[in-house]
Design a protein around this motif. Structure first.
Motif, PDB file in Angstrom:
ATOM      1  N   PRO A  33      51.630  37.843  34.418  1.00 47.10           N
ATOM      2  CA  PRO A  33      52.949  37.826  35.047  1.00 47.10           C
ATOM      3  C   PRO A  33      53.816  39.014  34.635  1.00 47.10           C
ATOM      4  O   PRO A  33      54.910  39.181  35.145  1.00 47.10           O
ATOM      5  N   TYR A  34      53.330  39.836  33.736  1.00 48.85           N
ATOM      6  CA  TYR A  34      54.129  40.920  33.176  1.00 48.85           C
ATOM      7  C   TYR A  34      53.976  42.193  33.997  1.00 48.85           C
ATOM      8  O   TYR A  34      52.926  42.470  34.556  1.00 48.85           O
ATOM      9  N   LEU A  35      55.028  42.984  34.036  1.00 44.42           N
ATOM     10  CA  LEU A  35      54.991  44.246  34.767  1.00 44.42           C
ATOM     11  C   LEU A  35      54.558  45.410  33.892  1.00 44.42           C
ATOM     12  O   LEU A  35      54.273  46.474  34.381  1.00 44.42           O
ATOM     13  N   SER A  36      54.534  45.186  32.595  1.00 45.05           N
ATOM     14  CA  SER A  36      54.143  46.253  31.675  1.00 45.05           C
ATOM     15  C   SER A  36      52.771  45.963  31.086  1.00 45.05           C
ATOM     16  O   SER A  36      52.173  44.929  31.343  1.00 45.05           O
ATOM     17  N   GLN A  37      52.306  46.881  30.285  1.00 45.41           N
ATOM     18  CA  GLN A  37      51.026  46.705  29.594  1.00 45.41           C
ATOM     19  C   GLN A  37      51.056  45.418  28.775  1.00 45.41           C
ATOM     20  O   GLN A  37      52.063  45.065  28.177  1.00 45.41           O
ATOM     21  N   THR A  38      49.936  44.712  28.777  1.00 44.78           N
ATOM     22  CA  THR A  38      49.821  43.467  28.022  1.00 44.78           C
ATOM     23  C   THR A  38      48.701  43.593  27.013  1.00 44.78           C
ATOM     24  O   THR A  38      47.628  44.099  27.319  1.00 44.78           O
ATOM     25  N   ARG A  39      48.963  43.143  25.820  1.00 41.47           N
ATOM     26  CA  ARG A  39      47.958  43.138  24.754  1.00 41.47           C
ATOM     27  C   ARG A  39      47.332  41.753  24.724  1.00 41.47           C
ATOM     28  O   ARG A  39      48.048  40.753  24.785  1.00 41.47           O
ATOM     29  N   ILE A  40      46.009  41.706  24.649  1.00 43.00           N
ATOM     30  CA  ILE A  40      45.341  40.415  24.524  1.00 43.00           C
ATOM     31  C   ILE A  40      44.479  40.415  23.268  1.00 43.00           C
ATOM     32  O   ILE A  40      43.927  41.429  22.871  1.00 43.00           O
ATOM     33  N   ALA A  41      44.449  39.257  22.646  1.00 47.60           N
ATOM     34  CA  ALA A  41      43.564  39.035  21.504  1.00 47.60           C
ATOM     35  C   ALA A  41      42.495  38.063  21.985  1.00 47.60           C
ATOM     36  O   ALA A  41      42.818  37.014  22.539  1.00 47.60           O
ATOM     37  N   CYS A  42      41.241  38.435  21.817  1.00 43.04           N
ATOM     38  CA  CYS A  42      40.114  37.593  22.227  1.00 43.04           C
ATOM     39  C   CYS A  42      39.344  37.181  20.985  1.00 43.04           C
ATOM     40  O   CYS A  42      38.753  38.019  20.309  1.00 43.04           O
ATOM     41  N   GLU A  43      39.382  35.889  20.709  1.00 36.04           N
ATOM     42  CA  GLU A  43      38.664  35.343  19.564  1.00 36.04           C
ATOM     43  C   GLU A  43      37.343  34.768  20.081  1.00 36.04           C
ATOM     44  O   GLU A  43      37.336  33.774  20.795  1.00 36.04           O
ATOM     45  N   LEU A  44      36.257  35.429  19.743  1.00 35.42           N
ATOM     46  CA  LEU A  44      34.931  35.027  20.214  1.00 35.42           C
ATOM     47  C   LEU A  44      34.133  34.449  19.059  1.00 35.42           C
ATOM     48  O   LEU A  44      34.039  35.058  17.995  1.00 35.42           O
ATOM     49  N   ARG A  45      33.572  33.257  19.285  1.00 35.77           N
ATOM     50  CA  ARG A  45      32.717  32.616  18.284  1.00 35.77           C
ATOM     51  C   ARG A  45      31.398  32.259  18.962  1.00 35.77           C
ATOM     52  O   ARG A  45      31.390  31.662  20.031  1.00 35.77           O
ATOM     53  N   VAL A  46      30.290  32.648  18.343  1.00 29.92           N
ATOM     54  CA  VAL A  46      28.963  32.369  18.884  1.00 29.92           C
ATOM     55  C   VAL A  46      28.034  31.934  17.761  1.00 29.92           C
ATOM     56  O   VAL A  46      28.269  32.232  16.595  1.00 29.92           O
ATOM     57  N   THR A  47      26.965  31.249  18.148  1.00 30.99           N
ATOM     58  CA  THR A  47      25.915  30.904  17.200  1.00 30.99           C
ATOM     59  C   THR A  47      24.629  31.565  17.666  1.00 30.99           C
ATOM     60  O   THR A  47      24.223  31.405  18.822  1.00 30.99           O
ATOM     61  N   PHE A  48      24.016  32.318  16.761  1.00 34.65           N
ATOM     62  CA  PHE A  48      22.763  33.019  17.054  1.00 34.65           C
ATOM     63  C   PHE A  48      21.568  32.172  16.643  1.00 34.65           C
ATOM     64  O   PHE A  48      21.643  31.394  15.690  1.00 34.65           O
TER      65      PHE A  48
END
Length: 129
Positions: A33-48
Protein backbone atom coordinates in the motif's frame (compact mmCIF):
# COMPACT_ATOMS: atom_id res chain seq x y z
CA UNK A 1 -1.89 7.27 14.26
CA UNK A 2 0.26 4.43 15.49
CA UNK A 3 0.95 1.11 13.88
CA UNK A 4 0.56 -2.25 15.52
CA UNK A 5 2.60 -5.37 14.94
CA UNK A 6 -0.41 -6.97 13.23
CA UNK A 7 -0.18 -4.30 10.49
CA UNK A 8 3.18 -5.62 9.39
CA UNK A 9 3.70 -9.26 10.40
CA UNK A 10 2.30 -11.95 8.17
CA UNK A 11 3.02 -15.52 7.22
CA UNK A 12 3.48 -16.01 3.49
CA UNK A 13 0.61 -18.13 2.31
CA UNK A 14 1.05 -20.33 -0.68
CA UNK A 15 4.48 -21.71 0.23
CA UNK A 16 4.30 -25.48 0.53
CA UNK A 17 5.30 -27.16 3.79
CA UNK A 18 7.54 -29.51 1.77
CA UNK A 19 9.47 -28.76 -1.42
CA UNK A 20 10.63 -31.61 -3.64
CA UNK A 21 14.26 -32.08 -4.66
CA UNK A 22 15.31 -29.38 -7.14
CA UNK A 23 11.87 -27.74 -7.11
CA UNK A 24 10.79 -24.17 -6.39
CA UNK A 25 7.55 -23.01 -4.80
CA UNK A 26 6.19 -19.49 -5.20
CA UNK A 27 4.10 -17.77 -2.55
CA UNK A 28 1.03 -15.65 -3.05
CA UNK A 29 1.28 -12.18 -4.55
CA UNK A 30 1.54 -9.39 -2.02
CA UNK A 31 0.43 -5.84 -2.84
CA UNK A 32 2.11 -2.98 -1.04
CA UNK A 33 0.00 0.00 0.00
CA UNK A 34 3.03 2.29 0.23
CA UNK A 35 4.14 4.73 -2.45
CA UNK A 36 7.78 4.61 -1.44
CA UNK A 37 10.36 1.86 -1.20
CA UNK A 38 9.41 -0.84 1.29
CA UNK A 39 11.81 -2.95 3.31
CA UNK A 40 10.80 -6.54 3.98
CA UNK A 41 12.27 -9.03 6.40
CA UNK A 42 11.82 -12.67 5.36
CA UNK A 43 12.34 -15.24 8.08
CA UNK A 44 12.84 -18.62 6.40
CA UNK A 45 13.01 -21.87 8.36
CA UNK A 46 13.59 -25.24 6.68
CA UNK A 47 14.53 -28.77 7.66
CA UNK A 48 17.09 -30.59 5.52
CA UNK A 49 17.39 -34.32 5.00
CA UNK A 50 20.46 -35.63 6.85
CA UNK A 51 21.98 -36.68 3.49
CA UNK A 52 21.32 -33.38 1.67
CA UNK A 53 24.35 -31.59 0.24
CA UNK A 54 22.80 -28.34 -1.07
CA UNK A 55 20.85 -25.60 0.70
CA UNK A 56 17.64 -23.62 0.27
CA UNK A 57 17.25 -20.37 -1.65
CA UNK A 58 14.77 -17.53 -1.26
CA UNK A 59 14.24 -14.90 -3.92
CA UNK A 60 11.84 -12.01 -4.26
CA UNK A 61 10.15 -11.44 -7.61
CA UNK A 62 8.70 -8.01 -8.37
CA UNK A 63 6.07 -6.61 -10.73
CA UNK A 64 4.67 -3.14 -11.37
CA UNK A 65 1.35 -4.46 -12.75
CA UNK A 66 0.85 -7.94 -11.22
CA UNK A 67 1.07 -9.44 -14.72
CA UNK A 68 4.69 -9.19 -15.83
CA UNK A 69 7.15 -10.63 -13.31
CA UNK A 70 10.92 -10.54 -12.98
CA UNK A 71 12.50 -13.46 -14.79
CA UNK A 72 15.69 -13.12 -12.74
CA UNK A 73 16.12 -11.79 -9.27
CA UNK A 74 17.68 -8.37 -9.12
CA UNK A 75 20.94 -7.96 -7.27
CA UNK A 76 20.30 -8.22 -3.56
CA UNK A 77 16.97 -10.04 -3.99
CA UNK A 78 18.37 -13.49 -3.32
CA UNK A 79 19.40 -15.34 -0.17
CA UNK A 80 20.63 -18.85 0.66
CA UNK A 81 20.52 -21.01 3.77
CA UNK A 82 23.39 -23.49 3.50
CA UNK A 83 22.84 -27.10 4.48
CA UNK A 84 24.43 -27.97 7.81
CA UNK A 85 23.91 -28.84 11.41
CA UNK A 86 21.41 -28.60 12.96
CA UNK A 87 19.17 -29.97 10.20
CA UNK A 88 16.46 -27.40 10.96
CA UNK A 89 17.93 -24.01 10.11
CA UNK A 90 16.54 -20.50 10.11
CA UNK A 91 17.80 -17.26 8.67
CA UNK A 92 16.32 -13.78 8.23
CA UNK A 93 16.93 -11.95 4.97
CA UNK A 94 16.24 -8.27 4.26
CA UNK A 95 15.12 -6.97 0.88
CA UNK A 96 14.17 -3.54 -0.48
CA UNK A 97 11.06 -3.78 -2.66
CA UNK A 98 10.51 -0.96 -5.15
CA UNK A 99 7.51 -2.36 -7.01
CA UNK A 100 3.87 -2.36 -6.03
CA UNK A 101 3.64 -6.16 -6.16
CA UNK A 102 6.03 -8.85 -5.03
CA UNK A 103 6.03 -12.56 -4.28
CA UNK A 104 8.52 -14.81 -2.53
CA UNK A 105 9.89 -17.98 -4.07
CA UNK A 106 11.68 -20.73 -2.13
CA UNK A 107 13.85 -23.21 -4.01
CA UNK A 108 15.33 -26.49 -2.85
CA UNK A 109 18.87 -26.48 -4.25
CA UNK A 110 19.39 -30.15 -3.42
CA UNK A 111 18.68 -32.39 -6.43
CA UNK A 112 18.10 -35.56 -4.39
CA UNK A 113 16.26 -34.83 -1.12
CA UNK A 114 13.14 -32.81 -0.27
CA UNK A 115 13.02 -29.84 2.09
CA UNK A 116 10.51 -30.31 4.88
CA UNK A 117 8.96 -28.07 7.49
CA UNK A 118 9.30 -25.03 5.23
CA UNK A 119 8.02 -21.91 7.00
CA UNK A 120 8.24 -18.34 5.75
CA UNK A 121 7.27 -15.26 7.75
CA UNK A 122 7.35 -11.81 6.16
CA UNK A 123 7.44 -8.44 7.88
CA UNK A 124 7.05 -5.41 5.63
CA UNK A 125 7.53 -1.79 6.61
CA UNK A 126 8.00 1.51 4.78
CA UNK A 127 11.54 2.78 4.35
CA UNK A 128 11.00 5.77 6.63
CA UNK A 129 10.13 3.59 9.67
Amino acid sequence: DGVSKADYVSTASGIAASIAAGAEDTGDVRELPYLSQTRIACELRVTFNSSATEGAQIRILQSMDNSHWDTDSASGMLGVIPVGSPLTRQKTFYFDVRSRYYKPAVKNLDATYALTFVHLKIIEFPEEV
